[in-house]
Motif scaffolding. Sequence first.
Motif, PDB file in Angstrom:
ATOM      1  N   TYR A  12      -2.635  -5.760  13.637  1.00  0.00           N
ATOM      2  CA  TYR A  12      -1.561  -5.661  12.645  1.00  0.00           C
ATOM      3  C   TYR A  12      -0.442  -6.636  12.954  1.00  0.00           C
ATOM      4  CZ  TYR A  12       0.796  -2.639  16.141  1.00  0.00           C
ATOM      5  OH  TYR A  12       1.376  -2.130  17.273  1.00  0.00           O
ATOM      6  N   LEU A  52       1.583   4.530  13.469  1.00  0.00           N
ATOM      7  CA  LEU A  52       1.264   4.566  12.045  1.00  0.00           C
ATOM      8  C   LEU A  52      -0.040   3.841  11.746  1.00  0.00           C
ATOM      9  CD1 LEU A  52       1.865   5.171   9.104  1.00  0.00           C
ATOM     10  CD2 LEU A  52       3.463   3.227   9.082  1.00  0.00           C
ATOM     11  N   ILE A  53      -0.234   2.690  12.334  1.00  0.00           N
ATOM     12  CA  ILE A  53      -1.476   1.941  12.103  1.00  0.00           C
ATOM     13  C   ILE A  53      -2.689   2.773  12.502  1.00  0.00           C
ATOM     14  CG2 ILE A  53      -2.840  -0.028  12.949  1.00  0.00           C
ATOM     15  CD1 ILE A  53      -0.830  -0.838  10.831  1.00  0.00           C
ATOM     16  N   ALA A  99      -0.674  10.024   6.545  1.00  0.00           N
ATOM     17  CA  ALA A  99       0.003   9.001   7.322  1.00  0.00           C
ATOM     18  C   ALA A  99       1.505   9.188   7.276  1.00  0.00           C
ATOM     19  CB  ALA A  99      -0.355   7.618   6.787  1.00  0.00           C
ATOM     20  N   ASP A 120       0.846  -1.197   0.000  1.00  0.00           N
ATOM     21  CA  ASP A 120       0.000   0.000   0.000  1.00  0.00           C
ATOM     22  C   ASP A 120       0.882   1.248   0.000  1.00  0.00           C
ATOM     23  OD1 ASP A 120      -1.468   2.242   1.642  1.00  0.00           O
ATOM     24  OD2 ASP A 120      -3.017   0.946   0.787  1.00  0.00           O
ATOM     25  N   LEU A 177       0.624   3.535   3.252  1.00  0.00           N
ATOM     26  CA  LEU A 177       1.274   2.904   4.398  1.00  0.00           C
ATOM     27  C   LEU A 177       2.786   2.883   4.210  1.00  0.00           C
ATOM     28  CD1 LEU A 177       0.449   1.577   7.099  1.00  0.00           C
ATOM     29  CD2 LEU A 177       0.581  -0.630   5.937  1.00  0.00           C
ATOM     30  N   TYR A 184      -3.376   5.748  10.125  1.00  0.00           N
ATOM     31  CA  TYR A 184      -3.661   5.351   8.745  1.00  0.00           C
ATOM     32  C   TYR A 184      -5.043   4.722   8.665  1.00  0.00           C
ATOM     33  CZ  TYR A 184      -3.426   2.247   4.692  1.00  0.00           C
ATOM     34  OH  TYR A 184      -3.696   1.575   3.545  1.00  0.00           O
ATOM     35  N   ASP A 215      -1.300  -4.227   8.028  1.00  0.00           N
ATOM     36  CA  ASP A 215      -2.574  -3.939   8.679  1.00  0.00           C
ATOM     37  C   ASP A 215      -3.540  -5.060   8.301  1.00  0.00           C
ATOM     38  OD1 ASP A 215      -5.015  -2.985   9.566  1.00  0.00           O
ATOM     39  OD2 ASP A 215      -4.682  -0.943   8.857  1.00  0.00           O
ATOM     40  N   ARG A 224      -3.043  -4.744   4.140  1.00  0.00           N
ATOM     41  CA  ARG A 224      -2.309  -3.637   3.522  1.00  0.00           C
ATOM     42  C   ARG A 224      -0.913  -3.643   4.118  1.00  0.00           C
ATOM     43  NH1 ARG A 224      -6.199  -0.455   0.899  1.00  0.00           N
ATOM     44  NH2 ARG A 224      -8.321  -1.098   1.435  1.00  0.00           N
TER      45      ARG A 224
END
Length: 288
Positions: free
Chosen positions: A245, A270-271, A283, A19, A22, A274, A50, A58
């Motif tokens: 994740y 980040l997860i 993100a 992705d 990401l 996003y 994810d 992703r």
Amino acid sequence: MIPACGADSACPSLWTCSDPVLQQGLEARIDALSFRPAVADKSLCVALVDITDPVDPRMASLNGNQMMYAASLPKIAILLGAFERISRGEMALDRDTRDTLTRMIRNSSNSAATEMLNRVGRSFLLNLLQSPRYRLYDPDYNGGIWVGKPYGKSPAWKRDPLCNLSHGATVLQVARFYYLLENGRLVSPELSREMKAILGKPAIHHKFVRGLESARRNAEIYRKSGTWKQFHADSAIVERDGRRYIAVALARSPEGGRWLSRLIVALDDLIFAYLPDRYSQAADAPSS
């Protein structure tokens, strides 16, 4: 040929699930942590997937197909081999077997790992890792998970054919292991749940676990790590506040353990920054 989730499965291959948003976020956080030089010289490998929607994963990675010595992390392969034997009626999941597997994973016991490896069979395990069903070691993707030596002072009996490692891994193949596990594709749905339970409640509180316990106390983690000299590895399914994740990292540095404790918090940020269905949400900016 791109490996699918499993030979009997319709779920996607992680190699097709990269992705760009990401990926951009991962690279931004690596820069914010000042880890870019380690990525550039291939002393740090990272994969993040994810799987909040398990049929629409992703993925982002850096040095995703780089083989590295992974110390005790490949004990997850022995866990898989044991449950394959159990599914065939060739091993019983009795109290002693479960206790040995649990010590191998949660406590990273080398004696338990060697005992289970001998029960599973060395050739059986390597054939399983390279089998069409799993392809967790695949020359088309620079290898993957490999166990070619007992965990102890015994010499290696079969190093991996590409990189000559006794206990090796790539972060993407480890991520595939966890993705197959989460989708019930390791052995069977029932036995996948048994394996995941054994990966829970880690007894060693360092690296990913230390980072999450310090900053994200409500995170549930299913995990296997590894340490030998300057080599540091960690891998996990993390569940928190409705998100799920996979995080995997391999490091070659005396500071590797500290790197991974900091890294997992950045990956968790980040997860949660996003949102797959809202690409306008940035993100790429590290959280403060």
